[in-house]
Design a protein around this motif. Structure first.
Motif, PDB file in Angstrom:
ATOM      1  N   TYR A 236       0.759  -1.172   0.016  1.00  0.00           N
ATOM      2  CA  TYR A 236      -0.154   0.030   0.237  1.00  0.00           C
ATOM      3  C   TYR A 236       0.798   1.150   0.168  1.00  0.00           C
ATOM      4  N   ALA A 243      -4.091   4.347   3.245  1.00  0.00           N
ATOM      5  CA  ALA A 243      -3.373   4.319   4.489  1.00  0.00           C
ATOM      6  C   ALA A 243      -3.619   5.319   5.526  1.00  0.00           C
ATOM      7  N   LYS A 244      -4.059   6.367   5.194  1.00  0.00           N
ATOM      8  CA  LYS A 244      -4.640   7.721   6.124  1.00  0.00           C
ATOM      9  C   LYS A 244      -5.929   7.154   6.803  1.00  0.00           C
ATOM     10  N   TYR A 246      -7.300   3.894   7.095  1.00  0.00           N
ATOM     11  CA  TYR A 246      -7.224   2.538   7.659  1.00  0.00           C
ATOM     12  C   TYR A 246      -5.855   1.868   8.026  1.00  0.00           C
ATOM     13  N   ASP A 247      -5.763   0.997   9.053  1.00  0.00           N
ATOM     14  CA  ASP A 247      -4.837   0.181   8.966  1.00  0.00           C
ATOM     15  C   ASP A 247      -4.799  -0.823   7.984  1.00  0.00           C
ATOM     16  N   VAL A 248      -4.367  -0.786   6.799  1.00  0.00           N
ATOM     17  CA  VAL A 248      -4.617  -1.718   5.573  1.00  0.00           C
ATOM     18  C   VAL A 248      -4.295  -2.970   5.879  1.00  0.00           C
ATOM     19  N   PRO A 249      -3.153  -3.514   6.427  1.00  0.00           N
ATOM     20  CA  PRO A 249      -2.785  -4.876   6.685  1.00  0.00           C
ATOM     21  C   PRO A 249      -4.072  -5.304   7.774  1.00  0.00           C
ATOM     22  N   ALA A 250      -4.380  -4.839   8.569  1.00  0.00           N
ATOM     23  CA  ALA A 250      -5.527  -4.986   9.669  1.00  0.00           C
ATOM     24  C   ALA A 250      -6.706  -5.477   8.619  1.00  0.00           C
ATOM     25  N   THR A 251      -7.144  -4.841   7.623  1.00  0.00           N
ATOM     26  CA  THR A 251      -8.396  -5.027   7.355  1.00  0.00           C
ATOM     27  C   THR A 251      -8.277  -6.351   6.361  1.00  0.00           C
ATOM     28  N   ALA A 263       4.569  -1.053   3.279  1.00  0.00           N
ATOM     29  CA  ALA A 263       4.263   0.097   2.640  1.00  0.00           C
ATOM     30  C   ALA A 263       5.232   0.547   1.609  1.00  0.00           C
TER      31      ALA A 263
END
Length: 287
Positions: A236, A243-244, A246-251, A263
């Motif tokens: 991401y 990234a701003k 969400y916590d992209v990996p957590a989703t 990142a």
């Protein structure tokens, strides 16, 4: 389209899918997103082709591929089926898969529908479609307004966009993470412009977004308990809108059983703006 690659167009799944192919080794399929074409991979694919047989394809509705009319033709399930059939036609029964944006959503659906075909899965700068729509917040609504604008009934968004397509689509390229037009390779930018100036492409892209809300959300809702088993990489943009918000990996944590995440410097279009870092991240992950 991509230096040193051969271009073709395959009749598969009732469509004509345009692609570029080059290199040797295990098969690797690259899928672009909105509002681009397979030209996205022009500065990444040649590096990958040193180790892999690389196929960069246009999604249906985009670039040189077929553009059927009607949102029902643009579910990620149908778009995935095109690409699975393309790989079969090219003689690749198993392959690595990389998708950015709409290509990433297509790739996620492929990992659910045709898991046995995938050696690995890389998703670039997306959160799951179902998650984005069910956890919508004001930051995402403001940054990703195009999801809801493009999904409006025809011909409302098409008419507004086609009054000045470069202005609209370039605002998309620049609006999701701090890029400038100078950050985009002139040849790639020319390929994007040539594609999106075609009224049929604008209609298809609107149908793509209509399908996400009308059909894909429900298809994903039925699969919320399923996890992708193959090795997966989530990349991401470090300064991108996702990234701003969400916590992209957590989703993705409850959807991918074997996940790595990283990142990349830049925003949503980091493949364009940081091609070397993108290629290095992929080569580090891919066996």
């Amino acid at each position: 389209m991509i230096a040193g690659f051969e271009n073709g167009r395959a009749a598969v799944n009732g469509q004509e899918i345009a692609y570029s192919a080059g290199g040797s080794g295990p098969a690797l399929l690259l899928l672009h997103g909105f509002p681009q074409t397979r030209a996205l991979w022009a500065r990444v694919a040649p590096r990958l082709a040193e180790r892999f047989t690389v196929i960069a394809a246009d999604l249906r509705g985009y670039g040189g591929s077929s553009k059927p009319k009607g949102a029902e033709h643009y579910t990620f399930r149908e778009m995935s089926a095109d690409q699975v059939a393309l790989m079969s036609a090219l003689g690749h029964e198993r392959f690595h898969l990389v998708g950015h944006d709409r290509g990433g959503r297509t790739a996620h659906r492929m990992a659910l529908d045709d898991a046995a075909r995938l050696l690995s899965l890389t998703l670039m700068d997306i959160v799951p479609t179902h998650y984005l729509l069910s956890h919508l917040n004001r930051k995402v609504a403001a940054a990703y307004y195009h999801w809801f604008f493009l999904a409006q009934p025809a011909p409302f968004p098409e008419g507004m966009i086609l009054a000045d397509p470069d202005r609209f689509y370039e605002s998309c390229l620049l609006g999701w993470g701090g890029a400038t037009l100078a950050d985009f390779d002139p040849g790639q930018l020319a390929a994007y412009r040539a594609a999106w100036r075609d009224p049929a492409t604008t209609g298809a892209m609107c149908d793509d977004y209509r399908a996400a809300i009308r059909y894909d959300y429900d298809l994903d809702d039925a699969d919320l308990s399923r996890r992708v088993a193959c090795p997966a990489l989530v990349l991401y943009g470090a300064s991108g809108a996702m990234a701003k918000a969400y916590d992209v990996p957590a989703t993705w944590a409850d959807r991918l059983s074997d996940m790595r995440a990283a990142a990349i410097p830049g925003g949503h279009f980091f493949i364009d703006t940081a091609p070397e870092a993108t290629a290095e991240a992929l080569l580090d992950f891919l066996p």
